[in-house]
Design an enzyme around this catalytic site. Sequence first.
Site, PDB file in Angstrom:
ATOM      1  N   ASP A 151      -5.069 -13.408  -2.299  1.00 16.77           N
ATOM      2  CA  ASP A 151      -3.984 -12.882  -1.790  1.00 16.77           C
ATOM      3  C   ASP A 151      -3.905 -14.840  -0.572  1.00 16.77           C
ATOM      4  O   ASP A 151      -4.951 -15.006   0.067  1.00 16.77           O
ATOM      5  CB  ASP A 151      -4.788 -11.961  -0.875  1.00 16.77           C
ATOM      6  CG  ASP A 151      -4.645 -10.541  -0.600  1.00 16.77           C
ATOM      7  OD1 ASP A 151      -2.892 -11.042  -1.792  1.00 16.77           O
ATOM      8  OD2 ASP A 151      -4.873  -9.945  -0.960  1.00 16.77           O
ATOM      9  N   GLU A 190     -11.012  -7.127  -4.862  1.00 19.90           N
ATOM     10  CA  GLU A 190     -10.863  -7.730  -3.944  1.00 19.90           C
ATOM     11  C   GLU A 190     -11.957  -8.280  -2.562  1.00 19.90           C
ATOM     12  O   GLU A 190     -12.034  -7.356  -1.477  1.00 19.90           O
ATOM     13  CB  GLU A 190      -9.324  -7.734  -2.716  1.00 19.90           C
ATOM     14  CG  GLU A 190      -9.110  -8.237  -1.880  1.00 19.90           C
ATOM     15  CD  GLU A 190      -7.670  -8.417  -0.858  1.00 19.90           C
ATOM     16  OE1 GLU A 190      -6.946  -8.145  -1.249  1.00 19.90           O
ATOM     17  OE2 GLU A 190      -8.024  -8.150   0.302  1.00 19.90           O
ATOM     18  N   ASP A 192     -10.400 -11.857  11.005  1.00 22.60           N
ATOM     19  CA  ASP A 192      -9.977 -11.576   9.437  1.00 22.60           C
ATOM     20  C   ASP A 192      -8.232 -12.140  10.272  1.00 22.60           C
ATOM     21  O   ASP A 192      -7.096 -10.606  10.813  1.00 22.60           O
ATOM     22  CB  ASP A 192      -9.619 -10.050   9.065  1.00 22.60           C
ATOM     23  CG  ASP A 192      -9.206 -10.819   7.632  1.00 22.60           C
ATOM     24  OD1 ASP A 192      -8.352 -11.948   6.991  1.00 22.60           O
ATOM     25  OD2 ASP A 192      -9.128  -9.959   7.209  1.00 22.60           O
ATOM     26  N   HIS A 213     -11.064 -14.546   3.707  1.00 21.53           N
ATOM     27  CA  HIS A 213     -12.624 -13.098   3.503  1.00 21.53           C
ATOM     28  C   HIS A 213     -13.164 -14.675   3.112  1.00 21.53           C
ATOM     29  O   HIS A 213     -14.089 -13.822   3.340  1.00 21.53           O
ATOM     30  CB  HIS A 213     -11.875 -12.088   2.193  1.00 21.53           C
ATOM     31  CG  HIS A 213     -10.247 -10.806   2.859  1.00 21.53           C
ATOM     32  ND1 HIS A 213     -10.270 -10.017   1.778  1.00 21.53           N
ATOM     33  CD2 HIS A 213      -9.959 -11.202   3.903  1.00 21.53           C
ATOM     34  CE1 HIS A 213      -9.779  -9.375   2.643  1.00 21.53           C
ATOM     35  NE2 HIS A 213      -9.253  -9.895   3.465  1.00 21.53           N
ATOM     36  N   GLU A 230      -8.862 -13.953  -1.523  1.00 22.63           N
ATOM     37  CA  GLU A 230      -7.898 -14.051  -0.151  1.00 22.63           C
ATOM     38  C   GLU A 230      -8.692 -15.117   0.287  1.00 22.63           C
ATOM     39  O   GLU A 230     -10.196 -15.023   1.080  1.00 22.63           O
ATOM     40  CB  GLU A 230      -8.364 -12.685   0.756  1.00 22.63           C
ATOM     41  CG  GLU A 230      -6.795 -12.492   1.490  1.00 22.63           C
ATOM     42  CD  GLU A 230      -7.412 -11.353   2.423  1.00 22.63           C
ATOM     43  OE1 GLU A 230      -6.307 -10.551   1.793  1.00 22.63           O
ATOM     44  OE2 GLU A 230      -6.317 -11.842   3.887  1.00 22.63           O
ATOM     45  N   ASP A 245      -5.513 -13.561   9.343  1.00 20.30           N
ATOM     46  CA  ASP A 245      -4.161 -13.467   8.700  1.00 20.30           C
ATOM     47  C   ASP A 245      -4.008 -13.872   8.665  1.00 20.30           C
ATOM     48  O   ASP A 245      -2.233 -14.109   8.862  1.00 20.30           O
ATOM     49  CB  ASP A 245      -3.722 -11.928   8.179  1.00 20.30           C
ATOM     50  CG  ASP A 245      -4.972 -10.882   7.691  1.00 20.30           C
ATOM     51  OD1 ASP A 245      -5.759 -11.385   6.812  1.00 20.30           O
ATOM     52  OD2 ASP A 245      -4.834  -9.670   7.478  1.00 20.30           O
ATOM     53  N   ASP A 282      -0.748 -12.768   2.318  1.00 21.39           N
ATOM     54  CA  ASP A 282      -0.969 -12.227   2.761  1.00 21.39           C
ATOM     55  C   ASP A 282      -1.764 -11.765   4.166  1.00 21.39           C
ATOM     56  O   ASP A 282      -2.301 -12.437   4.715  1.00 21.39           O
ATOM     57  CB  ASP A 282      -2.604 -11.463   2.380  1.00 21.39           C
ATOM     58  CG  ASP A 282      -3.146  -9.796   3.153  1.00 21.39           C
ATOM     59  OD1 ASP A 282      -2.485  -9.274   3.899  1.00 21.39           O
ATOM     60  OD2 ASP A 282      -4.092  -8.800   2.854  1.00 21.39           O
ATOM     61  N   HIS A 315       0.938  -1.001  -0.170  1.00 21.38           N
ATOM     62  CA  HIS A 315      -0.059   0.263  -0.033  1.00 21.38           C
ATOM     63  C   HIS A 315       1.009   1.361  -0.705  1.00 21.38           C
ATOM     64  O   HIS A 315       1.696   1.609   0.667  1.00 21.38           O
ATOM     65  CB  HIS A 315      -0.872  -0.164   1.174  1.00 21.38           C
ATOM     66  CG  HIS A 315      -1.449  -0.749   1.710  1.00 21.38           C
ATOM     67  ND1 HIS A 315      -1.588  -1.855   2.026  1.00 21.38           N
ATOM     68  CD2 HIS A 315      -3.471  -1.318   1.294  1.00 21.38           C
ATOM     69  CE1 HIS A 315      -2.488  -3.180   2.522  1.00 21.38           C
ATOM     70  NE2 HIS A 315      -3.377  -2.621   1.772  1.00 21.38           N
ATOM     71  N   ASP A 350       1.851   2.234   3.614  1.00 24.48           N
ATOM     72  CA  ASP A 350       3.087   1.129   4.118  1.00 24.48           C
ATOM     73  C   ASP A 350       4.543   1.585   3.800  1.00 24.48           C
ATOM     74  O   ASP A 350       5.753   1.178   4.767  1.00 24.48           O
ATOM     75  CB  ASP A 350       2.417  -0.426   3.704  1.00 24.48           C
ATOM     76  CG  ASP A 350       1.513  -0.939   3.391  1.00 24.48           C
ATOM     77  OD1 ASP A 350       0.551  -0.668   4.439  1.00 24.48           O
ATOM     78  OD2 ASP A 350       1.328  -1.754   2.794  1.00 24.48           O
TER      79      ASP A 350
HETATM   80  C1  XUL Z   1      -7.592  -6.395   4.330  1.00 25.46           C
HETATM   81  C2  XUL Z   1      -6.461  -7.286   3.329  1.00 25.46           C
HETATM   82  C3  XUL Z   1      -5.730  -6.010   2.194  1.00 25.46           C
HETATM   83  C4  XUL Z   1      -5.822  -6.389   1.168  1.00 25.46           C
HETATM   84  C5  XUL Z   1      -5.242  -4.940   0.245  1.00 25.46           C
HETATM   85  O1  XUL Z   1      -8.537  -8.027   5.156  1.00 25.46           O
HETATM   86  O2  XUL Z   1      -6.855  -7.738   3.056  1.00 25.46           O
HETATM   87  O3  XUL Z   1      -4.637  -5.716   3.284  1.00 25.46           O
HETATM   88  O4  XUL Z   1      -5.184  -7.010   0.907  1.00 25.46           O
HETATM   89  O5  XUL Z   1      -5.297  -3.508   0.688  1.00 25.46           O
HETATM   90 CO    CO Z   2      -5.504  -9.185   1.165  1.00 22.41          CO
END
Ligand code: XUL
Ligand code: CO
Length: 437
Positions: free
Chosen positions: A295, A231, A306, A270, A267, A308, A338, A100, A103
């Site tokens: 992702d 996404e 989430d 998600h 993702e 991650d 991700d 991003h 970042d």
């Molecule tokens: C948020 C997510 C983000 C996107 C990019 O849940 O997955 O990091 O991948 O903005």
């Molecule tokens: Co993502």
Amino acid sequence: MSAFPNVKKVVYEGAESTNPLAYRFYNAEQKVEGKTMKDHFRFSAAYWHTMRAGGSDPFGSATMVRPWEGNVDNVKNAQKRVKVFFEFLEKMQLPYYCFHDRDIAPEGKTLAESNANLDEVVKVFKDEQARTGAKLLWGTANLFGNPRYMHGAATSCNADVFAYAAAQVKKAMEITKELGGQGYTFWGGREGYQCIWNTNMKRELDNLARFMHMAVDYAKAIGFKGQFYFEPKPKEPTKHQYDFDAAACINFLRAYGLEKNIKLNIETNHATLAGHSVEHELEYAAHQGFLGSVDANTGDTLLGWDTDQFPTNVYETTKMMLVILKYGGFKTGGLNFDAKVRRESFEPIDLFYAHIGGVDAFAKGLLIAAEMRKSKELEKMTKERYSSWDNGIGAEIESGKHDFKSLEKYILKKGEIEPNNSGRQELFENIVNRYTF
Ligand code: XUL
Ligand code: CO
């Protein structure tokens, strides 16, 4: 100076290896179905997690020990961090990365200052890309962190916020292009709502589409040829995210005439938050022609948010690779981790263990998926299950020869249907286990 002096390049040592800093299955140049593993996966590391996740949670502050970080978040420190990141990519043999805007460079007091900060840091990215050969899979803009985005960005009730977001994305697209980025992702950070009483949903969705059209137009204007991705995510931070799941995103893109320009970035975590499995989301996106990128991460079966986490479940990576192979693999996209290390895994070395686990889980999944595809066992059984469509009335229906009236006539004449066959789910599952274990 090396940030990871105790880590050598992580290389393939084979399944018997017990070296925690080696790959057991990922052998970059090994061919599977005629393509190297490197090209199958197009692995990417996420700058926001790998370099910026501090490990804070709602109950405690940051825990990560990152000796290369200075005391102040300035451009100089941001530039130093880029070098650490590329050393990490190199040692891990990861060919791509994603970021991003916010970042990679500190946000300034004004947009002009933020953009100038970006320019200074992008120079170092360019140098490091040239030095290592690592490439930008996709770039994106953080349109959710700053308090100005409290009501969303493109879907904000405040028109000035829409304008600010547009300006921010304009710059993010420019630097993505400058770095040779192969894609640009929209994740609707706060593009959704909390309360229907104060929300004009139609206006918000119209504006979100307007925003994406502006991005598509600007890409044309500056000659950015990368693929756009949308996404899906059902909730978090808002209660109702507009990009709920693959089906909702595809409907949105088609409804607003964006289907030719934007594919999906699916993702794993998600998908599960949406009540789907990731293979469902991949299959849905792919057969509709929208599979763009992935992702890669995972959630926790007991937690409804989430998390991650790094993917380690070979069952899941096998299912994902089966879909990806079935649709001919990635064209512009890749597998972007991700994912972030747990706040208790605070040492730099944990970044290596985490990514090694993810890479190997996918490599093993690919090998299993390729075996399953070679034998065609499941494929044949599934084909058999649908064989009533291959000739007779089934083939006639599929070739458009029937309507309700003719089908009524057919059934009245026939009286009763052909008996159903068993679905054999348990047998299918047992066969899958033969390949997996
Ligand atoms: C948020 C997510 C983000 C996107 C990019 O849940 O997955 O990091 O991948 O903005
Ligand atoms: Co993502």
